[in-house]
Design an enzyme around this catalytic site. Structure first.
Site, PDB file in Angstrom:
ATOM      1  N   GLY A  62       0.834  -1.209   0.000  1.00  0.00           N
ATOM      2  CA  GLY A  62       0.000   0.000   0.000  1.00  0.00           C
ATOM      3  C   GLY A  62       0.864   1.253   0.000  1.00  0.00           C
ATOM      4  O   GLY A  62       0.648   2.186  -0.786  1.00  0.00           O
ATOM      5  N   HIS A  63       1.866   1.266   0.880  1.00  0.00           N
ATOM      6  CA  HIS A  63       2.813   2.390   0.879  1.00  0.00           C
ATOM      7  C   HIS A  63       3.541   2.473  -0.469  1.00  0.00           C
ATOM      8  O   HIS A  63       3.748   3.553  -1.015  1.00  0.00           O
ATOM      9  CB  HIS A  63       3.868   2.211   1.974  1.00  0.00           C
ATOM     10  CG  HIS A  63       3.322   2.157   3.381  1.00  0.00           C
ATOM     11  ND1 HIS A  63       3.311   1.005   4.117  1.00  0.00           N
ATOM     12  CD2 HIS A  63       2.787   3.115   4.169  1.00  0.00           C
ATOM     13  CE1 HIS A  63       2.807   1.254   5.318  1.00  0.00           C
ATOM     14  NE2 HIS A  63       2.473   2.528   5.379  1.00  0.00           N
ATOM     15  N   ASP A 121      -6.797   5.595   5.320  1.00  0.00           N
ATOM     16  CA  ASP A 121      -7.004   6.509   6.453  1.00  0.00           C
ATOM     17  C   ASP A 121      -7.810   7.696   5.942  1.00  0.00           C
ATOM     18  O   ASP A 121      -7.308   8.817   5.816  1.00  0.00           O
ATOM     19  CB  ASP A 121      -5.644   6.943   7.016  1.00  0.00           C
ATOM     20  CG  ASP A 121      -4.829   5.750   7.484  1.00  0.00           C
ATOM     21  OD1 ASP A 121      -5.011   5.323   8.625  1.00  0.00           O
ATOM     22  OD2 ASP A 121      -4.034   5.210   6.679  1.00  0.00           O
ATOM     23  N   MET A 169      -4.433  -3.662   3.354  1.00  0.00           N
ATOM     24  CA  MET A 169      -3.056  -3.785   3.832  1.00  0.00           C
ATOM     25  C   MET A 169      -2.814  -2.764   4.927  1.00  0.00           C
ATOM     26  O   MET A 169      -3.270  -1.620   4.835  1.00  0.00           O
ATOM     27  CB  MET A 169      -2.082  -3.558   2.687  1.00  0.00           C
ATOM     28  CG  MET A 169      -2.114  -4.689   1.693  1.00  0.00           C
ATOM     29  SD  MET A 169      -0.920  -4.427   0.387  1.00  0.00           S
ATOM     30  CE  MET A 169      -1.329  -5.835  -0.646  1.00  0.00           C
ATOM     31  N   SER A 217       0.202  -1.924   8.346  1.00  0.00           N
ATOM     32  CA  SER A 217       1.334  -2.346   9.174  1.00  0.00           C
ATOM     33  C   SER A 217       0.833  -3.130  10.382  1.00  0.00           C
ATOM     34  O   SER A 217       1.517  -4.030  10.873  1.00  0.00           O
ATOM     35  CB  SER A 217       2.114  -1.119   9.644  1.00  0.00           C
ATOM     36  OG  SER A 217       2.467  -0.310   8.543  1.00  0.00           O
TER      37      SER A 217
HETATM   38  P1  AMP Z   1       1.025   4.733   7.896  1.00  0.00           P
HETATM   39  O1  AMP Z   1       2.425   4.251   7.743  1.00  0.00           O
HETATM   40  O2  AMP Z   1       0.074   3.680   8.355  1.00  0.00           O
HETATM   41  O3  AMP Z   1       0.919   6.025   8.666  1.00  0.00           O
HETATM   42  O4  AMP Z   1       0.541   5.087   6.431  1.00  0.00           O
HETATM   43  C1  AMP Z   1       1.257   5.982   5.600  1.00  0.00           C
HETATM   44  C2  AMP Z   1       0.443   6.307   4.385  1.00  0.00           C
HETATM   45  O5  AMP Z   1       0.169   5.108   3.661  1.00  0.00           O
HETATM   46  C3  AMP Z   1      -0.921   6.920   4.741  1.00  0.00           C
HETATM   47  O6  AMP Z   1      -1.225   7.910   3.793  1.00  0.00           O
HETATM   48  C4  AMP Z   1      -1.845   5.743   4.612  1.00  0.00           C
HETATM   49  O7  AMP Z   1      -3.168   6.103   4.320  1.00  0.00           O
HETATM   50  C5  AMP Z   1      -1.218   4.997   3.448  1.00  0.00           C
HETATM   51  N1  AMP Z   1      -1.648   3.602   3.456  1.00  0.00           N
HETATM   52  C6  AMP Z   1      -1.639   2.751   4.505  1.00  0.00           C
HETATM   53  N2  AMP Z   1      -2.166   1.562   4.147  1.00  0.00           N
HETATM   54  C7  AMP Z   1      -2.528   1.677   2.840  1.00  0.00           C
HETATM   55  C8  AMP Z   1      -3.136   0.788   1.905  1.00  0.00           C
HETATM   56  N3  AMP Z   1      -3.502  -0.459   2.236  1.00  0.00           N
HETATM   57  N4  AMP Z   1      -3.364   1.251   0.651  1.00  0.00           N
HETATM   58  C9  AMP Z   1      -3.008   2.503   0.309  1.00  0.00           C
HETATM   59  N5  AMP Z   1      -2.428   3.389   1.145  1.00  0.00           N
HETATM   60  C10 AMP Z   1      -2.190   2.976   2.399  1.00  0.00           C
END
Ligand code: AMP
Length: 291
Positions: A40-41, A154, A188, A190
């Protein structure tokens, strides 16, 4: 062919690099994360790579956005794996930073969100979005991106950040990109690493419940409470889930009209054991507006 990715740890080094990129007329794409990266990231980094001259990612597990009883201390960390994923996806620079660098002694100024932060995750996690907006505002100043990339995963966070960009005159475009999912529909995340094998098998009940709401919307149901009841009932079929919230709302304002118009959003948070999972789907016309 990915080039060499620079890892920067100091604010001063990041600022200097950003000034150089800007001075040479290059456009900067930025993907902020908390690490433990997954596909996803990667999709966000790849989009930035396709659209911008320089791609910057950041990794920072931001204490300001975690509540006292949340998973700050056990949040998954995998710097070597993250660096490999980012380099392969074509990132030019990674900013990895620490609470001491971001919040030195004396730090006390925060970005206070408005009504968009009140429902959904804002109600369950007091202070969370204040922490998110504050750290992202700081990162926007340091990276000075032309485009910043966030995931629909999110959704409330992305809406709040779009609002902040508009309200506080950040000179950048904020893109919200679709949620990447596992083959069985689980978004997806973390935090999926926390799930036991049993919980991992139960987890797809969450996206299935949201799909049930989307199907009812597509079949013509427009009552917000009826739609939410359909989702809640669907999730209850997996008794291992403990529901935090499942709600249907306006996808722009996050307000709660009794009847929806052409679109909306269904968003949910639920616990499997101690792991809190979130997910959402855009409904009707809203699903076609993303990007
Ligand atoms: P995080 O590391 O969880 O703070 O996420 C960092 C960025 O990745 C945020 O903009 C999240 O919305 C995005 N993100 C997390 N999971 C996904 C996913 N499954 N698909 C797309 N973007 C994601």
């Amino acid at each position: 062919m990915p080039g060499v990715m620079r890892t920067l740890e100091r604010i001063a080094d990041l600022r200097a690099a950003s000034r150089e990129w800007r001075a040479s007329g290059r456009t900067i794409g930025f993907v902020p994360t908390m690490g433990a990266l997954h596909a996803g990231h990667r999709s966000l980094v790849e989009k930035a790579r396709a659209e911008c001259d320089v791609v910057v990612a950041s990794i920072f597990v931001n204490p300001l956005q975690f509540g006292a009883n949340e998973d700050l201390s056990r949040y998954p960390r995998d710097l070597a794996g993250d660096q490999a994923l980012l380099a392969a996806a074509g990132a030019d620079a990674l900013f990895v930073t620490t609470p001491a660098e971001m919040y030195p002694p004396g730090f006390q100024t925060c970005v206070v969100p408005g009504a968009l932060a009140e429902p959904l995750c804002g109600a369950s996690r007091p202070g969370h979005f204040r922490g998110v907006l504050t750290v992202v505002a700081k990162l926007f100043h340091l990276v000075a991106p032309h485009v910043a990339y966030f995931g629909q995963k999110d959704f409330q966070q992305a809406r709040l950040l779009q609002r902040m960009v508009a309200d506080l005159d950040f000179d950048l475009v904020l893109r919200m990109l679709p949620t990447l999912r596992e083959a069985d529909g689980l978004a997806m995340s973390s935090r999926n690493r926390y799930l036991s094998a049993t919980e991992r098998a139960q987890a797809p009940a969450l996206p299935r419940a949201l799909q049930a709401v989307a199907a009812a919307f597509d079949a013509g149901e427009r009552s917000r409470t009826a739609l939410a009841a359909i989702g809640t009932a669907a999730l209850a079929r997996e008794p291992a889930f403990r529901l935090d919230y499942l709600e249907v709302r306006d996808d722009e304002t996050l307000e709660a009209p009794e009847r929806l118009g052409a679109g909306g959003v269904v968003a949910a948070a639920a616990f499997l054991g101690t792991t809190r999972l979130i997910d959402n789907l855009l409904l009707g016309a809203a699903a076609r507006r993303l990007g």
